[in-house]
Design a protein around this motif. Structure first.
Motif, short mmCIF file in Angstrom:
data_model
loop_
_atom_site.label_atom_id
_atom_site.label_comp_id
_atom_site.label_asym_id
_atom_site.label_seq_id
_atom_site.Cartn_x
_atom_site.Cartn_y
_atom_site.Cartn_z
N MET A 176 55.64 35.33 2.82
CA MET A 176 54.63 34.35 3.20
C MET A 176 54.72 33.09 2.35
O MET A 176 54.93 33.17 1.14
CB MET A 176 53.24 34.94 3.00
CG MET A 176 52.71 35.68 4.19
SD MET A 176 52.31 34.55 5.54
CE MET A 176 51.70 35.75 6.72
N ILE A 231 43.78 40.05 8.28
CA ILE A 231 44.71 39.80 9.40
C ILE A 231 46.05 39.31 8.85
O ILE A 231 47.10 39.86 9.17
CB ILE A 231 44.13 38.76 10.38
CG1 ILE A 231 42.76 39.24 10.90
CG2 ILE A 231 45.08 38.55 11.56
CD1 ILE A 231 42.09 38.27 11.87
N CYS A 232 46.01 38.31 8.00
CA CYS A 232 47.25 37.67 7.53
C CYS A 232 48.15 38.61 6.72
O CYS A 232 49.36 38.47 6.73
CB CYS A 232 46.93 36.43 6.72
SG CYS A 232 45.95 35.22 7.63
N CYS A 235 50.89 40.13 8.68
CA CYS A 235 51.56 39.20 9.58
C CYS A 235 52.92 38.78 9.02
O CYS A 235 53.10 38.71 7.81
CB CYS A 235 50.66 37.96 9.72
SG CYS A 235 51.41 36.63 10.62
N GLN A 261 44.97 29.54 15.64
CA GLN A 261 45.92 29.35 14.54
C GLN A 261 47.02 30.42 14.60
O GLN A 261 48.19 30.15 14.40
CB GLN A 261 45.19 29.41 13.18
CG GLN A 261 46.14 29.33 12.02
CD GLN A 261 45.54 28.75 10.73
OE1 GLN A 261 46.27 28.38 9.85
NE2 GLN A 261 44.24 28.67 10.60
N CYS A 262 46.62 31.63 14.89
CA CYS A 262 47.60 32.72 14.92
C CYS A 262 48.59 32.56 16.07
O CYS A 262 49.79 32.75 15.89
CB CYS A 262 46.89 34.07 15.04
SG CYS A 262 46.07 34.54 13.51
N ALA A 265 51.06 29.74 15.40
CA ALA A 265 52.04 30.14 14.38
C ALA A 265 53.03 31.16 14.93
O ALA A 265 54.21 31.17 14.55
CB ALA A 265 51.33 30.69 13.15
N HIS A 266 52.57 32.01 15.82
CA HIS A 266 53.49 33.01 16.38
C HIS A 266 54.43 32.42 17.41
O HIS A 266 55.56 32.88 17.57
CB HIS A 266 52.71 34.21 16.94
CG HIS A 266 52.36 35.18 15.85
ND1 HIS A 266 51.32 34.94 14.99
CD2 HIS A 266 52.96 36.32 15.43
CE1 HIS A 266 51.26 35.92 14.10
NE2 HIS A 266 52.25 36.77 14.33
S1 SF4 Z 1 49.69 33.61 12.09
FE1 SF4 Z 1 48.97 32.62 10.22
S2 SF4 Z 1 46.80 32.73 10.31
FE2 SF4 Z 1 47.59 34.21 11.80
S3 SF4 Z 1 47.72 36.14 10.72
FE3 SF4 Z 1 49.68 35.13 10.48
S4 SF4 Z 1 49.52 34.01 8.56
FE4 SF4 Z 1 47.47 34.53 9.18
#
Ligand code: SF4
Ligand code: SF4
Lengths: 307, 406
Positions: A176, A231-232, A235, A261-262, A265-266
């Protein structure tokens, strides 16, 4: 552990991130506050990052600024370490560029973004309206990322190594790499108080985490750490900024990201996966990095039963 | 069944599989109980019918977002029965709409009340009970002996104790709901009365007493010792009096006071976020404790409203909250952690920042005292059963207990 001290040199210092810097009236940090801030940074072993307004600073400030090793985040290229731009424009520079734009601008001007990428060693695209993404926007973003990816692939094949945060960061990372506000970095505002990040200052000046006189006082400090983010911590969209400020704005908790946001980012993570795969077709590429795995979700929250 | 089955608390109806939806129908109450957490009670905020209707239309119209097998429609106040006309109208509408929409809750619903019992006997309330009898759970709050009850549960203006007005309705209530339970809340001043109160409630014919300490930081030096002594006396009373075969008290549980595994036993305790509360203005809350009238020092946590629906982002922290992320190291390492409860709302209210991720631990010393008394209870009971040759029989028949905290 704290590593960075961001110092806002003026009330109108440029935003370099998701937030807007809403203040219009110029007001420099006092020289005394600046000196004390630098001293604090030295004593705590922090790397200082100055954030500049869009006008030339008086000479006496320049002298104080130069009294310590630092980097300069500026809205103009001259003497900057990072150049912040708020619209899509031609650029030719040898420093990294932060491009702050809204989703519609990005969707409509991908070609120009590619041109900017060619004109700078690194382009950091910061979307200023992540929290407003709808399902249609996710689809559009996915297409834009695919198109950008094809261009980045071409550049790689030509022997260049362009850096576009949305696509290439994830390929280069092995863990991360989030913004770190409140954990690895804090911000000193012109009023002599510390904040989690500049956005917290602009949102509510009373929301400080200490001041130069009394020192730092970050309440519930652990909640800014990845290990305290349910959650993060599950991830692998490692390039995600994990914006603490957007977290608080959208979910009311600094450790919990929004769905938007997730997913954003995905989509980037998955586009990076494609890009990695495609570049590797042309030959060995970053062999020390594992293949980015295929996953069947866009929001880790949706698979929380499997954690 | 053996004579020696031990009565433990009954499991709540459809526990786990049901959605709990609470209508805050009024913020008014006849009483002004001294421990009441509802700091903002008032006579003004009554839920208008239009708000209740719109809330129902939203909830039943979003069946996909409410997939739980069953639903508990909960009515609270203040005192909910002050709004019996509204409640009756809401329930009629709910039944009609669940049927009309062929909603999966039509055959799996319950109406639930927690009442002070004062107007239980009134005609309108009785008519409502008759009409909905098969789908009702009603808990009447009575704190124990007259002395204990009247210590806290007093009328708003006169400060007169309410015991007599509640006690006269208990026989009717128990006749209508023979398995009904009562809920008792303990704060500092109540400790000396615990034993006699629980035994008194048993003597009134109430077989299940759900009792817990308040989560707020109200405890004085030495309260834990007093508490422990009371619980030991209660343990003696229950065992020596043979009440354990037929009566339950939530203070004693075999699952209490063990260390918890960081990974396997990492669930959150409280159900905030899995529930939904609606206030008179049509705002949604993760639980009633997050509404303004329940909070001492924080802003309410509103997760949507009847017009715009639920903001799912605001539910994410509640649905991903686990035990260790919100607990201080002391709680993670605690040797007697199991059964130590918390209330997410109180955690939020007491936290140093606006977060639900900081566990309040005011209850720690009381939990530890409870664990010691609980150990005493089970050691004493098992020895008795062994001497009477009934231990094996008991082991076979025992039920899993169910802690009730809010
Ligand atoms: S995409 Fe970003 S905000 Fe979502 S769980 Fe992963 S690190 Fe956290
Ligand atoms: S929390 Fe971090 S990512 Fe978010 S606005 Fe602040 S600096 Fe940027």
């Amino acid at each position: 552990m704290l590593q960075y001290l961001i110092i806002l040199l003026d009330e109108t210092s440029t935003s370099f991130c998701h937030y807007e810097a809403p203040k219009k009236e110029r007001k420099l940090i006092s020289l005394d506050t600046l000196r004390q801030g630098i001293r604090f940074g030295m004593m705590e072993n922090l790397m200082i990052q100055y954030v500049y307004p869009d006008y030339e600073l008086p000479d006496e400030y320049k002298e104080v600024i130069e009294s310590i090793d630092h980097s300069k985040i500026k809205p103009m290229a001259e003497d900057a370490d990072v150049l912040v731009m708020n619209k899509i424009e031609a650029v030719q520079t040898d420093i990294p560029v932060v491009l702050r734009i809204g989703k519609q601008e990005l969707f409509a001007h991908q070609k120009e973004v590619v041109a900017m990428l060619k004109g700078a060693p690194r382009l950091n695209v910061v979307l200023t309206d992540v929290e407003t993404f709808t399902d249609e926007d996710f689809d559009a973003y996915k297409k834009v990322l695919a198109a950008l990816s094809a261009e980045v692939e071409k550049l790689y094949v030509e022997g260049k190594s362009p850096q576009l945060n949305l696509l290439t960061d994830r390929m280069m990372l092995s863990q991360m790499n989030n913004c770190g506000a409140g954990d690895t970095s804090i911000t000193l505002a012109p009023n002599g108080k510390f904040y989690v990040c500049p956005a917290f200052y602009y949102d509510d000046e009373a929301d400080s985490i200490g001041d130069l006189e009394q020192g730092l006082d970050i309440k519930n400090k652990q909640l800014y750490k990845l290990s305290y983010a349910p959650i993060c911590r599950h991830c692998d969209a490692w390039q995600c900024k994990r914006c603490i400020w957007l977290n608080r704005k959208t979910t009311l908790e600094v450790n919990t990201p929004s769905h938007e946001q997730c997913v954003v980012a995905h989509l980037e993570r998955n586009a990076s996966r494609e890009l990695q795969h495609n570049i590797r077709k042309h030959g060995t590429f970053l062999p020390e990095h594992e293949e980015i795995k295929e996953i069947d979700y866009l929001d880790p929250f949706d698979v929380r039963e499997d954690w | 069944m053996s004579d020696y089955t031990i009565r433990e608390q009954s499991n709540t109806w459809q526990e786990g599989a049901s959605k709990n939806i609470t209508f805050i129908v009024t913020k008014d109450c006849q009483l002004a109980c001294k421990y009441c957490y509802l700091v903002g009670k008032n006579a003004k905020e009554r839920m208008p019918w239009s708000v209740a209707k719109e809330a129902i239309d939203y909830i039943l119209g979003h069946e996909g977002d409410f997939r739980e097998e069953a639903v508990i429609w909960d009515f609270i106040g203040g005192e909910p029965f002050l709004e019996i006309d509204l409640i009756d109208k809401i329930c009629d509408y709910l039944k009609n709409e669940m049927f009309r929409r062929n909603h999966h809750w039509f055959n799996s619903y319950r109406f639930s009340f927690s009442t002070n019992g004062i107007n239980y006997h009134e005609e309108k309330v009785q008519r409502y009970i008759e009409k909905n009898r098969n789908h009702l759970s009603i808990g009447v709050t009575i704190d124990g002996t007259e002395l204990k009850h009247d210590l806290n549960r007093v009328y708003k203006h006169s400060e007169r104790g309410s015991y007599k007005d509640v006690a006269r309705n208990i026989p009717l209530w128990l006749q209508q709901f023979p398995n009904a339970a009562t809920k008792v809340t303990i704060s500092s001043a109540d400790i000396p009365y615990i034993k006699e109160s629980v035994l008194h409630l048993y003597s009134l014919g109430i077989h299940e007493v759900n009792i817990n300490c308040v989560f707020e930081d109200v405890w004085n030096e030495g309260d834990d010792k007093l508490f422990e002594e009371q619980l030991m006396q209660l343990a003696d009373g229950i065992i020596d009096g043979g009440y354990y075969t037929d009566y339950a008290c939530s203070f004693f549980s075999e699952y209490l006071g063990k260390p918890l595994d960081i990974e396997r036993e990492n669930q959150n305790w409280c159900g905030a976020g899995k529930m939904l509360s609606i206030d008179a203005a049509g705002n949604f809350y993760p639980c009633t404790r997050f509404a303004a009238y329940s909070l001492r020092s924080k802003k309410p946590v509103i997760i949507g409203n009847i017009h715009d629906g639920i903001d799912k982002n605001k539910l994410r922290p509640f649905l991903t909250l686990d035990r260790t992320t919100q607990s201080p190291q002391e709680c993670i390492d605690c040797e007697v952690a199991s059964g130590c409860a918390w209330c997410q709302g109180e955690n939020y209210d007491a936290a140093d920042t606006n977060t639900i991720y900081q566990r309040a631990t005011a209850i720690c010393k009381m939990h530890k005292a409870r664990v010691r008394a609980n150990n005493y209870y089970w050691n004493k009971l098992y020895r008795k059963l062994e001497l009477e040759g009934q231990r094996e029989e008991f082991e076979k028949n025992k039920k899993k207990s169910n802690d009730v905290i809010c």
